[in-house]
Design an enzyme around this catalytic site. Structure first.
Site, PDB file in Angstrom:
ATOM      1  N   SER A 117     -11.087 -10.452  13.879  1.00 20.36           N
ATOM      2  CA  SER A 117     -11.727  -9.205  14.701  1.00 20.36           C
ATOM      3  C   SER A 117     -10.490  -8.104  14.692  1.00 20.36           C
ATOM      4  O   SER A 117     -10.890  -7.106  14.354  1.00 20.36           O
ATOM      5  CB  SER A 117     -12.154  -9.655  16.039  1.00 20.36           C
ATOM      6  OG  SER A 117     -10.843  -9.831  16.921  1.00 20.36           O
ATOM      7  N   ILE A 127       3.383 -20.864  10.323  1.00 20.77           N
ATOM      8  CA  ILE A 127       4.387 -20.267  10.357  1.00 20.77           C
ATOM      9  C   ILE A 127       5.187 -19.829   9.018  1.00 20.77           C
ATOM     10  O   ILE A 127       5.120 -20.720   8.065  1.00 20.77           O
ATOM     11  CB  ILE A 127       5.521 -21.168  11.271  1.00 20.77           C
ATOM     12  CG1 ILE A 127       4.936 -21.456  12.708  1.00 20.77           C
ATOM     13  CG2 ILE A 127       6.858 -20.532  11.207  1.00 20.77           C
ATOM     14  CD1 ILE A 127       5.652 -22.451  13.321  1.00 20.77           C
ATOM     15  N   HIS A 175       0.187 -11.546  19.266  1.00 20.39           N
ATOM     16  CA  HIS A 175       0.190 -12.982  20.023  1.00 20.39           C
ATOM     17  C   HIS A 175      -0.352 -12.701  21.434  1.00 20.39           C
ATOM     18  O   HIS A 175      -0.083 -11.854  22.139  1.00 20.39           O
ATOM     19  CB  HIS A 175       1.586 -13.499  20.158  1.00 20.39           C
ATOM     20  CG  HIS A 175       1.724 -14.984  20.696  1.00 20.39           C
ATOM     21  ND1 HIS A 175       1.384 -15.898  19.982  1.00 20.39           N
ATOM     22  CD2 HIS A 175       1.768 -15.231  22.040  1.00 20.39           C
ATOM     23  CE1 HIS A 175       1.346 -17.002  21.087  1.00 20.39           C
ATOM     24  NE2 HIS A 175       1.708 -16.651  22.178  1.00 20.39           N
ATOM     25  N   ASP A 189       6.914 -17.117  17.092  1.00 18.30           N
ATOM     26  CA  ASP A 189       6.695 -15.984  18.085  1.00 18.30           C
ATOM     27  C   ASP A 189       7.912 -15.561  18.674  1.00 18.30           C
ATOM     28  O   ASP A 189       7.997 -15.268  19.853  1.00 18.30           O
ATOM     29  CB  ASP A 189       5.818 -16.532  19.126  1.00 18.30           C
ATOM     30  CG  ASP A 189       4.556 -16.868  18.536  1.00 18.30           C
ATOM     31  OD1 ASP A 189       4.018 -16.208  17.559  1.00 18.30           O
ATOM     32  OD2 ASP A 189       3.811 -17.815  19.043  1.00 18.30           O
TER      33      ASP A 189
END
Ligand code: GRF
Length: 194
Positions: free
Chosen positions: A14, A92, A109, A145
């Site tokens: 999306s 990752i 994130h 992250d």
């Protein structure tokens, strides 16, 4: 000249579609030159239906993570990509990829980093009982992250919040944030950071 984006996905796509629509409408001075998925995903179908150049690269077909990611780099370079956008890419990236594309890869994130890294960030936030969560766009390094934060949007967690309602609320903010950040990067040009 329009900035050339490469978008990496794994799932629903999306954010990818939202960015592509903003490029198409002229809201963003950018073009999505390639969408790459690590599997046959719903997102890849959306990309193709939208008329984008979309490629599935399955890591299982490569002898190592490095050779797989080299192939991603090749595809991005052939398509003259200058900024790589991760949008639900569930893997990752290794050091050689993040070094090649240093400060030219960004990720979204679904939490206010550095809180709730990794999977199921919305559920992690609910379990901790925090009253606010949101989404973060950051530069990508080979640590999960963890790269420099570019921007964040906040959502309020209601008393009756569920993982589903929170995910939906955050996703709405993700779509806004990605466009906001891309506008900023296009204006300032990411080349300066590379
Ligand atoms: C988003 O929640 C994003 O923050 C996370 O994966 C999800 C991707 O959603 N990294 P979509 O595929 O863009 O719909």
């Amino acid at each position: 000249m329009d900035m050339r984006l490469g978008i990496l996905i794994s799932g629903n796509g999306s954010n990818m579609l939202n960015i592509s629509k903003a490029c198409e409408s002229g809201e963003l001075n950018a073009v999505v030159s390639i969408v790459i998925s690590n599997k046959d995903s719903v997102g890849i179908k959306k990309a193709r239906n939208f008329g984008l150049n979309a490629l599935i690269l399955n890591p299982k077909n490569y002898k190592s993570k490095e050779s797989y990611e080299k192939e991603i780099t090749n595809a991005l370079k052939i398509n003259k990509v200058s900024l790589v956008c991760l949008a639900g890419y569930m893997s990752i990236l290794g050091t050689s990829f993040t070094t090649t594309w240093k400060n030219k890869v960004i990720n979204i994130h679904p939490s206010l980093l550095p809180a709730f890294k990794g999977k199921n960030a919305q559920l992690q936030a609910l379990k901790k009982g925090v009253k606010y969560s949101g989404c973060t766009i950051h530069y990508v390094t080979d640590k999960l992250d963890s790269g420099k934060i570019i921007d964040q949007n906040i959502v309020k967690i209601d008393d009756r919040e569920t993982e589903k309602t929170l995910t939906k609320k955050i996703l709405i903010e993700e779509h806004k944030l990605y466009i906001k950040v891309l506008k900023k990067l296009i204006k300032g040009s990411v080349y300066e950071y590379g």
